[in-house]
Design a protein around this motif. Sequence first.
Motif, PDB file in Angstrom:
ATOM      1  N   UNK A 142     -11.415  28.576  -6.264  1.00 55.09           N
ATOM      2  CA  UNK A 142     -11.446  29.976  -6.372  1.00 55.09           C
ATOM      3  C   UNK A 142     -12.535  30.321  -5.180  1.00 55.09           C
ATOM      4  N   UNK A 143     -14.414  30.363  -5.924  1.00 54.45           N
ATOM      5  CA  UNK A 143     -14.853  30.749  -5.354  1.00 54.45           C
ATOM      6  C   UNK A 143     -15.264  29.305  -3.274  1.00 54.45           C
ATOM      7  N   UNK A 144     -14.986  28.638  -3.560  1.00 50.17           N
ATOM      8  CA  UNK A 144     -15.118  27.320  -2.513  1.00 50.17           C
ATOM      9  C   UNK A 144     -13.458  27.547  -1.402  1.00 50.17           C
ATOM     10  N   UNK A 145     -12.594  27.726  -2.120  1.00 51.24           N
ATOM     11  CA  UNK A 145     -11.269  28.094  -0.775  1.00 51.24           C
ATOM     12  C   UNK A 145     -10.939  29.905  -0.568  1.00 51.24           C
ATOM     13  N   UNK A 146     -11.430  30.101  -1.665  1.00 53.02           N
ATOM     14  CA  UNK A 146     -11.941  31.847  -1.096  1.00 53.02           C
ATOM     15  C   UNK A 146     -10.940  32.741  -0.850  1.00 53.02           C
ATOM     16  N   UNK A 147      -9.845  32.370  -2.290  1.00 57.19           N
ATOM     17  CA  UNK A 147      -8.213  32.691  -2.686  1.00 57.19           C
ATOM     18  C   UNK A 147      -7.857  32.633  -3.836  1.00 57.19           C
ATOM     19  N   UNK A 148      -7.439  33.384  -4.613  1.00 50.47           N
ATOM     20  CA  UNK A 148      -6.889  33.092  -6.189  1.00 50.47           C
ATOM     21  C   UNK A 148      -6.088  31.885  -6.191  1.00 50.47           C
ATOM     22  N   UNK A 149      -5.921  31.331  -7.492  1.00 45.18           N
ATOM     23  CA  UNK A 149      -5.726  30.237  -8.173  1.00 45.18           C
ATOM     24  C   UNK A 149      -5.511  30.493  -9.494  1.00 45.18           C
ATOM     25  N   UNK A 150      -4.204  29.235 -10.104  1.00 43.58           N
ATOM     26  CA  UNK A 150      -4.942  29.390 -11.292  1.00 43.58           C
ATOM     27  C   UNK A 150      -4.282  27.881 -12.025  1.00 43.58           C
ATOM     28  N   UNK A 196     -17.353  41.886   4.690  1.00 38.02           N
ATOM     29  CA  UNK A 196     -15.984  41.728   5.655  1.00 38.02           C
ATOM     30  C   UNK A 196     -15.441  40.179   4.915  1.00 38.02           C
ATOM     31  N   UNK A 197     -15.402  40.056   3.755  1.00 33.90           N
ATOM     32  CA  UNK A 197     -14.839  39.197   3.033  1.00 33.90           C
ATOM     33  C   UNK A 197     -15.601  37.501   4.022  1.00 33.90           C
ATOM     34  N   UNK A 198     -16.547  37.927   4.057  1.00 36.26           N
ATOM     35  CA  UNK A 198     -17.447  35.972   4.321  1.00 36.26           C
ATOM     36  C   UNK A 198     -18.082  35.114   3.310  1.00 36.26           C
ATOM     37  N   UNK A 199     -18.459  36.023   1.990  1.00 30.98           N
ATOM     38  CA  UNK A 199     -19.693  35.805   1.569  1.00 30.98           C
ATOM     39  C   UNK A 199     -18.329  35.775  -0.570  1.00 30.98           C
ATOM     40  N   UNK A 200     -19.052  35.284  -1.288  1.00 33.33           N
ATOM     41  CA  UNK A 200     -18.316  35.245  -2.533  1.00 33.33           C
ATOM     42  C   UNK A 200     -19.892  35.656  -3.323  1.00 33.33           C
ATOM     43  N   UNK A 201     -19.206  37.007  -3.892  1.00 33.95           N
ATOM     44  CA  UNK A 201     -20.284  37.243  -4.755  1.00 33.95           C
ATOM     45  C   UNK A 201     -20.134  37.343  -6.421  1.00 33.95           C
ATOM     46  N   UNK A 202     -19.075  37.102  -7.105  1.00 37.28           N
ATOM     47  CA  UNK A 202     -18.428  36.404  -8.166  1.00 37.28           C
ATOM     48  C   UNK A 202     -16.914  36.219  -8.056  1.00 37.28           C
ATOM     49  N   UNK A 203     -16.385  36.464  -8.996  1.00 34.99           N
ATOM     50  CA  UNK A 203     -15.194  35.624  -9.107  1.00 34.99           C
ATOM     51  C   UNK A 203     -14.499  36.560 -10.620  1.00 34.99           C
ATOM     52  N   UNK A 204     -13.143  36.744 -10.783  1.00 33.07           N
ATOM     53  CA  UNK A 204     -12.694  38.342 -11.547  1.00 33.07           C
ATOM     54  C   UNK A 204     -11.554  37.097 -12.182  1.00 33.07           C
ATOM     55  N   UNK A 205     -11.645  36.355 -13.853  1.00 35.17           N
ATOM     56  CA  UNK A 205     -11.304  35.856 -14.253  1.00 35.17           C
ATOM     57  C   UNK A 205      -9.898  36.478 -15.294  1.00 35.17           C
ATOM     58  N   UNK A 206      -8.783  35.737 -15.568  1.00 35.35           N
ATOM     59  CA  UNK A 206      -8.102  36.009 -17.083  1.00 35.35           C
ATOM     60  C   UNK A 206      -7.581  34.561 -17.463  1.00 35.35           C
ATOM     61  N   UNK A 207      -7.937  34.857 -18.629  1.00 33.82           N
ATOM     62  CA  UNK A 207      -7.860  34.029 -19.879  1.00 33.82           C
ATOM     63  C   UNK A 207      -6.927  33.960 -20.548  1.00 33.82           C
ATOM     64  N   UNK A 208      -6.135  35.453 -20.952  1.00 43.01           N
ATOM     65  CA  UNK A 208      -4.931  35.956 -22.054  1.00 43.01           C
ATOM     66  C   UNK A 208      -4.029  36.799 -21.331  1.00 43.01           C
ATOM     67  N   UNK A 253      -6.193  32.201 -14.056  1.00 42.12           N
ATOM     68  CA  UNK A 253      -6.272  33.152 -12.911  1.00 42.12           C
ATOM     69  C   UNK A 253      -7.619  33.333 -12.695  1.00 42.12           C
ATOM     70  N   UNK A 254      -7.899  32.998 -11.291  1.00 47.37           N
ATOM     71  CA  UNK A 254      -9.240  33.102 -10.573  1.00 47.37           C
ATOM     72  C   UNK A 254      -9.202  33.714  -9.514  1.00 47.37           C
ATOM     73  N   UNK A 255      -9.958  34.596  -9.249  1.00 44.44           N
ATOM     74  CA  UNK A 255      -9.652  35.407  -7.943  1.00 44.44           C
ATOM     75  C   UNK A 255     -11.677  35.081  -7.791  1.00 44.44           C
ATOM     76  N   UNK A 256     -11.414  35.620  -6.179  1.00 47.33           N
ATOM     77  CA  UNK A 256     -12.762  35.519  -5.691  1.00 47.33           C
ATOM     78  C   UNK A 256     -12.871  36.834  -5.138  1.00 47.33           C
ATOM     79  N   UNK A 257     -13.980  37.051  -5.491  1.00 45.34           N
ATOM     80  CA  UNK A 257     -14.839  38.794  -5.521  1.00 45.34           C
ATOM     81  C   UNK A 257     -15.775  39.012  -3.812  1.00 45.34           C
TER      82      UNK A 257
END
Length: 469
Positions: free
Chosen positions: A235-243, A267-279, A259-263
Motif C-alpha cells: 500500500x505504501x509503495x503504490x500509494x493506494x488501498x490494497x487487499x 498534498x498526497x505526496x508522502x506516506x506518513x502511515x497506513x490504516x489496516x483492517x485485520x478482521x 485491507x491496508x490503505x496508505x495515509x
Amino acid sequence: MLKIHATVKKYKLSKYFEVLTGLIGLTVVNLLFFRSDPGFINVAPHPYWIVILLTASRYGFSGGAFAGIAASVFFLLFRTLALPDLAMTDFKSLAMWGKPILFFLVGVVIGEMRELNIKEYNKVCEVRDAYKDAFDKIKVKFDVLSEAKQEVDSKILSQESTLGTLYEAAQGLRTLDMESIYPAVLEILREFMDVDDCSIYRLEGTEFKLDTAIRHGKSFVPETVPFDEGLMGLAAAHKKTVSIREVASTESMPSGIIISAPILADNQRHVVGVLNVEKMPFLKFTSDSLRITGLVADWCGSSVENATVFKETKHKLIADEIIDAYTYDYFKRRLKEEFMRARRYELDLSLIMLEFPSLSNASDEGREEVLMAFSMILKNQIREIDILFISEKPGAFFMLLPTTPPAGARVVVNNLLNSFKALSVMAFETDQNLVELRAGVAGYTIGMEDPMELVKSVEEDVVSVLFAE
C-alpha cells in the motif's frame, strides 16, 4: 496414605472408609481417655450414633446399613471383652443385643429415607440435564441464525450508511489534536464497516510502528513491521488501498491484515502511515469496503497534515494572543539573551514569578479568563521594557525585569499584590478558591553560569500570600 485415598476414590469406597475411620477414631479416643469404660458401654447416648446418623444421612441405604452393622460389631466386641465369664444367659440378653439391633435398624431406616431423597434428586437432575442439553442445542441454532442474520443485514446498504452519512461522521476528524485523530479514524471503521480488529501504523524511517489499535480478542499485534513487508509495504509503495486479493502468498500478510490503505500527507505526496483492517464480517468484505477504507485513510491524512501544520505554526508563535503574554518557549530564549547581556555588561537583571495555585485544577476556559484579567493588571504595573511571559505551569507568570535589582523587583511585587487585593475584593468576593497568590523574586548575581539558575532561584523564593479575605 495417598495411595489409600486414591484407591478409595477410584472404587467409590468413601462411605465404608469413613465409617471405619470414624469407629476407629472413637475407639482410639475411648482407649486413651476413657479406659474404665471400653467401647463406651455405659455411655448414653452412645457415641457410635454419630457415625451411623452422619453416614446414613449422607450416603443412603447402603451407607446406613454398613454403618449400623459395623457399629454393632464394634459394640458386641467390646461388650464381650467387658464380660470375662460370658454365660449363655448373658449372650441371649437384651443388654447384649439391644443396642446392636437398634444401631442396624436406625441405620437402615434413616438410610432408606435418605435413599429416597437421593433418587428423587437424581431424577430432578436428569430432567434438568435434559432441559440443559435441549437449551444448549437451541442456543447453538440461535447463535448460528443470529450470526447469519447479522451478516445478511450488514450486507444491505441502508440509507443511514451512505457516503453522505459517513462524511458527517468524518467531521469528527476536523480536530487539530494529533492524539485524537487516529482513535476517531478507527471508530469510523468500526461503526460503518463493522470492523472487529483494525490498526494504524506510523512510518518512522524504514519501518512501520504501531500507533493505535482496536481489538475485540487477544490477537497479536506486532509493534513494528519493515517498510517493504506485506500489504502495508504494498500500500505504501503504490500509494493506494490494497487487499489480500492482490497478494499471492499468505506469507505476505503479517498479523492477518486483509485491507491496508496508505495515509498520505503533503498534498498526497508522502506516506506518513497506513490504516489496516485485520478482521471484519466476511459478507462485508467487498469492493465498497476497500473504497470506504481508502476514503477514511485520505481524510485521516488531511487531518494529520492540518494538525501538523497547526502544531508547527503554534511553536513558531512567541505570544499568546488570548492571554496577551509571551509564550514559555520564547521566555527561555529571551531569558538567555538578557542573562548573557547582564553577565557581559554587569547589569542588573531580576525575575519575578507569580503563581495562582487555585488555577492548576481549573478548566482551560476558566483559567484563560482569569489569566486575561491578571495579565491586564500586570501590563499596567510594569514598565515597557519589562516583559511578561506565561509559565509552563498552569496559572503562573514570569516577569523579566532588565536593569532592575531584586530590591526594585520586590517593590513591583508589592504594587502588584495591592492591585490583586483590590481586584479580589471586587471580583472574587464569593469565590473562596481564588484567594491565594504565590510570588517570588530572584536577581542575577556574579558567578551564575546558566540562565536556568535564575529560574531555580525564583522558584525557591516563592512564598504564598493571601490577597482576598
